[in-house]
Design a protein around this motif. Sequence first.
Motif, short mmCIF file in Angstrom:
data_model
loop_
_atom_site.label_atom_id
_atom_site.label_comp_id
_atom_site.label_asym_id
_atom_site.label_seq_id
_atom_site.Cartn_x
_atom_site.Cartn_y
_atom_site.Cartn_z
N UNK A 95 -7.64 6.22 -4.96
CA UNK A 95 -7.67 7.22 -6.03
C UNK A 95 -6.41 7.16 -6.90
N UNK A 96 -5.28 6.82 -6.29
CA UNK A 96 -4.06 6.70 -7.09
C UNK A 96 -4.27 5.69 -8.21
N UNK A 97 -4.96 4.59 -7.88
CA UNK A 97 -5.24 3.59 -8.92
C UNK A 97 -6.21 4.14 -9.95
N UNK B 30 -8.71 -0.87 -10.74
CA UNK B 30 -8.27 -0.89 -12.14
C UNK B 30 -9.15 -1.80 -12.98
N UNK C 276 0.43 -0.62 -10.84
CA UNK C 276 -0.83 0.07 -11.15
C UNK C 276 -0.77 0.68 -12.55
N UNK D 280 6.11 3.71 -2.73
CA UNK D 280 6.20 2.31 -3.13
C UNK D 280 6.25 2.22 -4.65
N UNK E 195 -7.11 7.99 -0.65
CA UNK E 195 -6.04 8.40 -1.58
C UNK E 195 -5.39 7.20 -2.26
N UNK F 35 3.10 8.67 -4.52
CA UNK F 35 2.89 7.22 -4.57
C UNK F 35 4.17 6.51 -5.01
N UNK G 45 -7.54 -1.57 -4.10
CA UNK G 45 -6.78 -0.74 -5.03
C UNK G 45 -6.62 -1.45 -6.36
N UNK G 46 -6.33 -2.75 -6.28
CA UNK G 46 -6.18 -3.54 -7.49
C UNK G 46 -7.50 -3.58 -8.27
N UNK H 148 1.75 2.71 -13.87
CA UNK H 148 2.47 3.98 -14.05
C UNK H 148 3.89 3.71 -14.53
N UNK I 6 4.72 -0.87 -6.43
CA UNK I 6 3.27 -0.84 -6.47
C UNK I 6 2.78 0.13 -7.53
N UNK J 152 -5.27 -3.32 -0.33
CA UNK J 152 -4.48 -3.64 -1.51
C UNK J 152 -5.36 -4.26 -2.59
N UNK K 100 0.87 -1.17 0.00
CA UNK K 100 0.00 0.00 0.00
C UNK K 100 0.91 1.22 0.00
N UNK L 91 0.49 13.79 -6.55
CA UNK L 91 0.00 12.59 -5.86
C UNK L 91 0.67 11.34 -6.42
N UNK L 92 0.87 11.30 -7.71
CA UNK L 92 1.55 10.14 -8.32
C UNK L 92 3.02 10.11 -7.88
#
Lengths: 257, 332
Positions: free
Chosen positions: A110-112, A173, B212, B205, A107, B201, A169-170, B214, B208, A166, A99, B197-198
């Motif tokens: 949202x990153x995903x 997508x 995702x 990590x 957050x 991230x 988050x996955x 990126x 990770x 986790x 994570x 924010x990216x």
Amino acid sequence: MTDAAMTAEPRVVLSARGLGRDFAGFTAVNNVDLDVRHARIHALIGPNGAGKTTVFNLLTKFLQPTRGRITLMGTDITRMAPDAVARMGLVRSFQISAVFPHLTVLENIRVALQRPAELHRQFWRPLSALDVLNGRAGVLIDELGLTPWRDTRAADLSYGRKRVLEIATTLALDPEVLLLDEPMAGMGHEDVQMVAAIIRELARHRAVLMVEHNLSVVADICDEVTVLQRGEILARGDYATVAADPRVRTAYMGSDA
Amino acid sequence: MSGSTPTPSAAAVPQAPSRPGVTAALVVAGLAALIAAPFLFYPVFVMTLLCFALFAAAFNLLLGYTGLLSFGHAAFFGGAAYFTAHAAKVWGWSPELALLLGVAGAAGLGLVMGAVAIRRQGIYFAMVTLALSQMFFFACLQMPFTHGEDGIQSVPRGMLLGLIDLNRPLAMYFFVAAVFVLGLAIIWRIVNSPFGMILKAIRENEQRAISLGYSVARYKLSAFVMSAALAGLAGGLKALVLQFATLTDVAWQMSGEVILMTLLGGIGTMVGPVFGAGLVIALQNRLATSDFPVTIITGLVFMVCVLLFRRGLIGELAASRIGKTLGMRADT
Ligand SMILES: Nc1ncnc2c1ncn2[C@@H]1O[C@H](COP(=O)(O)OP(=O)(O)O)[C@@H](O)[C@H]1O
Ligand SMILES: [Mg+2]
């Protein structure tokens, strides 16, 4: 064991042929053939050091294979970069929970969501530009029972909830294929049941390949099992077949079988 | 075993959510100090300080918010100083255009250096940036336009937008202060944006973030170029303030100095590098007139700070009881 097993075999979405990887002369993975099917849960089991994580790293292209070919939904991905593979819909989790510890649950999710929503390059817009993602993120948070922790930093969650985050988050997508590396390791009994239910639910529309040591979970939710030993496939089939195999019993002697 | 997760930098640990009131109060106090400063201190000293503070803040965009330690930022700072000085003096460009040329030049340098270095990890990244900036240093030593050991002297400040005469000390001061505020505002916006924010991230990590989807190298390279451009803004500004550009600003010691400033103040904080720069510049200023060897003293101060305040001065303050009651967070 499930009604899906009675219908015809669904299509193969991820397949490997003759997959192998050497580390400075040491063969960690050798000659692995694997077919992961849509809407099925496929377990990859084997003793510690058998090469399960390495197979994951090869399939997701975090490691370059020494030998063999990988196909994802008809496309040869053997030479692709890991982020490109992820964008095609093959998303993995990690053996060590992955994570973003100092981001909140919201957050993290949202990153995903930012990449598919094309909200990841804007360095000139305020953070509030991401609020449009809150609805979709909130649904996922709710579905996985994380609503009370929506604004908690991931680092402050219990171990089990980190793993659930986790997975959430996955799922953000909406991947075609999910690779889960020991998603239940270190969890208490209740968390194991909860995560097993989540995995079963999400596998209704996706292919899942998971590494799991808890064999009762494997027996419970997995449609197909591949046993790995010293980097090579020892046995494959449904759980009953594999569990009855004397070679598998030998390989697991003294282990947690 | 590539599934192992990199540990996030321990220094950049945000605390409880910052209260907007505290941030606003800090901003108001900062602006008030900026307006009062030229009446209390020697303006050229304050302007120099602001240039270095902006330089450190730009550097921190990379170290604190992207997790990349560059040992080559002198190339952007000093390179931009040369470009701006040359444009203003030889081509007679107006100060704002000369400054923009410095920024563009630094960004271009950053793109080239970053493209070579960005896939290296940790100390290798630092070494590659150092090597590249040393190459740039020798190029500057050889190229005729930099005038070698002499540097570019008597750079005119000129007329801002053709209207404001920057030879008037107060006009120059407020121009520098405005550019400084603009630079910090840009950094703040980048850090607190969808892109930022990216970056966060990725720093937390990287594996990770890749999983995702990126392509982390691209985000790092973008951050590197932004940091280089802003360092260039600081360097060009310094050339206008002191009216010269010399080899000192492209030398490796300058890359070391900005690391020192940033670590002293606290990486991953907005105000930390500004304070760090202030401390280093003030110290150098004091010691320059005394018999103490400057480098040894700053080195000692640095060692003490690193040992006592691992998060940097501002980072420690934010993490302390005082900071918590104030509702500060380590990334204010
Ligand atoms: N990057 C690497 N370099 C060298 N050896 C490795 C690397 N990754 C894995 N190995 C070796 O490959 C073998 C399989 O490891 P791994 O895939 O982690 O096993 P498992 O996940 O089944 O426990 C182990 O012997 C491990 O030491
Ligand atoms: Mg493993």
